[in-house]
Enzyme design. Structure first.
Site, PDB file in Angstrom:
ATOM      1  N   GLY A 113       3.703   7.893   1.434  1.00 56.36           N
ATOM      2  CA  GLY A 113       2.393   7.493   1.479  1.00 56.36           C
ATOM      3  C   GLY A 113       2.558   8.817   2.260  1.00 56.36           C
ATOM      4  CG  ASN A 149       5.914  -0.675  -4.793  1.00 54.57           C
ATOM      5  OD1 ASN A 149       5.158  -1.173  -4.431  1.00 54.57           O
ATOM      6  ND2 ASN A 149       6.597  -0.273  -3.325  1.00 54.57           N
ATOM      7  CD1 TRP A 150       0.788  -0.394  -9.126  1.00 56.40           C
ATOM      8  CD2 TRP A 150      -0.695  -1.943 -10.086  1.00 56.40           C
ATOM      9  NE1 TRP A 150       0.070   0.057 -11.017  1.00 56.40           N
ATOM     10  CE2 TRP A 150      -0.618  -0.795 -10.758  1.00 56.40           C
ATOM     11  CE3 TRP A 150      -0.533  -3.214  -9.557  1.00 56.40           C
ATOM     12  CZ2 TRP A 150      -0.839  -0.997 -12.309  1.00 56.40           C
ATOM     13  CZ3 TRP A 150      -1.634  -3.133 -11.544  1.00 56.40           C
ATOM     14  CH2 TRP A 150      -2.096  -2.385 -12.604  1.00 56.40           C
ATOM     15  CE  LYS A 151       4.009   1.856  -1.425  1.00 57.88           C
ATOM     16  NZ  LYS A 151       3.774   2.739  -0.641  1.00 57.88           N
ATOM     17  N   GLY A 194       4.423   5.023  -5.198  1.00 60.40           N
ATOM     18  CA  GLY A 194       3.555   4.275  -4.944  1.00 60.40           C
ATOM     19  C   GLY A 194       2.330   4.705  -5.514  1.00 60.40           C
ATOM     20  N   GLY A 195       1.524   5.070  -4.845  1.00 64.17           N
ATOM     21  CA  GLY A 195       0.275   5.367  -4.870  1.00 64.17           C
ATOM     22  C   GLY A 195      -0.157   6.303  -5.919  1.00 64.17           C
ATOM     23  CD  GLU A 202       5.049   0.233   2.312  1.00 63.37           C
ATOM     24  OE1 GLU A 202       4.717  -1.004   1.034  1.00 63.37           O
ATOM     25  OE2 GLU A 202       5.128   1.866   2.164  1.00 63.37           O
ATOM     26  CG  HIS A 247       9.032  -0.979   0.044  1.00 65.17           C
ATOM     27  ND1 HIS A 247       8.295  -1.009   0.863  1.00 65.17           N
ATOM     28  CD2 HIS A 247       9.154  -0.324  -1.162  1.00 65.17           C
ATOM     29  CE1 HIS A 247       7.936   0.153   0.581  1.00 65.17           C
ATOM     30  NE2 HIS A 247       8.386   1.267  -0.869  1.00 65.17           N
ATOM     31  CD  GLU A 290      11.028   4.204  -2.450  1.00 63.61           C
ATOM     32  OE1 GLU A 290       9.715   4.038  -2.017  1.00 63.61           O
ATOM     33  OE2 GLU A 290      10.772   3.054  -1.254  1.00 63.61           O
ATOM     34  CB  SER A 339       5.025  11.767  -1.568  1.00 63.06           C
ATOM     35  OG  SER A 339       4.354  11.054  -0.593  1.00 63.06           O
TER      36      SER A 339
END
Ligand code: PGA
Length: 255
Positions: free
Chosen positions: A177, A15-17, A237-238, A103, A101, A171, A216
């Site tokens: 993150g 997931n590049w967000k 993610g990251g 977010e 998600h 999640e 993470s």
């Protein structure tokens, strides 16, 4: 993860967000090229920002890497400025979509009922939804994490997903993150509870719906997390932004 003949391959989702300009296409191409040389045990998907979805889908056509959207609307079309319909994601080459998600739930106030509508719209457009659930730190500290997440699963998964391809991603908000991951014991406990709920909603079919862990996930913890009971993949993610890190996580997944 425990395998049976009907257990799907694990899914590793990047997931590049809200990250990635044209130059990021190179990272995805590098992932695809490495997997063409040495195939992965897992299914792989990248979820770029909407602005890159069409180009990324074209760049990865005929590669082992699928693409998807980070969100979709629950309606097929209409006066919803800034939103994207599931069919538009499919039209841009996406095969999957992330729904609910945290977010989106936090930044845009999405409720589980809205998330269920999005998942339903996604499946109707032929996309495979990844429906996200997870508790905030205060909920975990109050000892209510399992009941909270099970309720989210119940409210976020429409019955119309029966017989369709979809997965659930657990999640915990406090792990996203932050560099903190849930312990393997926490993950196993929560995934078992989610599995129980999936079986009660979908019966036998609920036994094999992949349950991904997210929060993470990094090259150095992916092996342990992916080997835990009822972990059917990871939502990353990251660490999905750099080909080398994402590939290391992909290589940690065993079929
Ligand atoms: P993270 O994000 O890997 O950067 O923690 C996970 C996610 O939000 O899907």
């Amino acid at each position: 993860m425990t395998l049976s003949s009907t257990t799907p391959r694990p899914l590793i989702a990047g997931n590049w967000k809200m990250n990635g300009l044209s130059t990021a296409l190179e990272e995805a191409r590098a992932v695809a090229a490495a997997l063409e040389d040495e195939p992965a045990a897992a299914r792989i998907a990248i979820f770029p920002p909407a602005t890159l979805l069409h180009r990324l889908s074209q760049a990865l056509e005929n590669s082992p890497v699928l693409t998807g959207g980070q969100d979709c609307h629950d309606k097929a079309s209409g006066a919803h400025t800034g939103d994207i319909a599931a069919e538009m994601i499919a039209d841009a080459g996406g095969k999957l979509v992330i729904c609910g998600h945290s977010e989106r739930r936090c930044d845009h106030g999405e409720t589980s009922e809205q998330v269920a509508g999005k998942a339903e719209a996604a499946a109707e457009a032929g996309l495979e939804p990844i429906v996200c659930v997870g508790e905030a730190l205060a909920t975990r500290e109050a000892g209510d994490a399992v009941s909270f997440v099970v309720q989210q699963v119940r409210d976020s998964l429409p019955a119309t997903l029966a017989g369709k391809a979809f997965s659930v991603a657990y999640e915990p908000l406090w792990a996203i993150g932050t560099g903190k991951t849930a312990s393997v014991d926490n993950i196993v406990e929560m995934h078992a509870a989610i599995r129980g709920e999936l079986r009660s909603i979908f019966g036998e079919a609920g036994k094999v719906v992949p349950i991904l862990y997210g929060g993470s996930v990094k090259p150095d913890n992916a092996g342990e997390i992916l080997a835990a009971a009822e972990v059917g993949g990871a939502l990353v993610g990251g660490a999905s932004l750099k080909a080398a890190d994402f590939l290391a996580i992909i290589r940690a997944a065993q079929a």
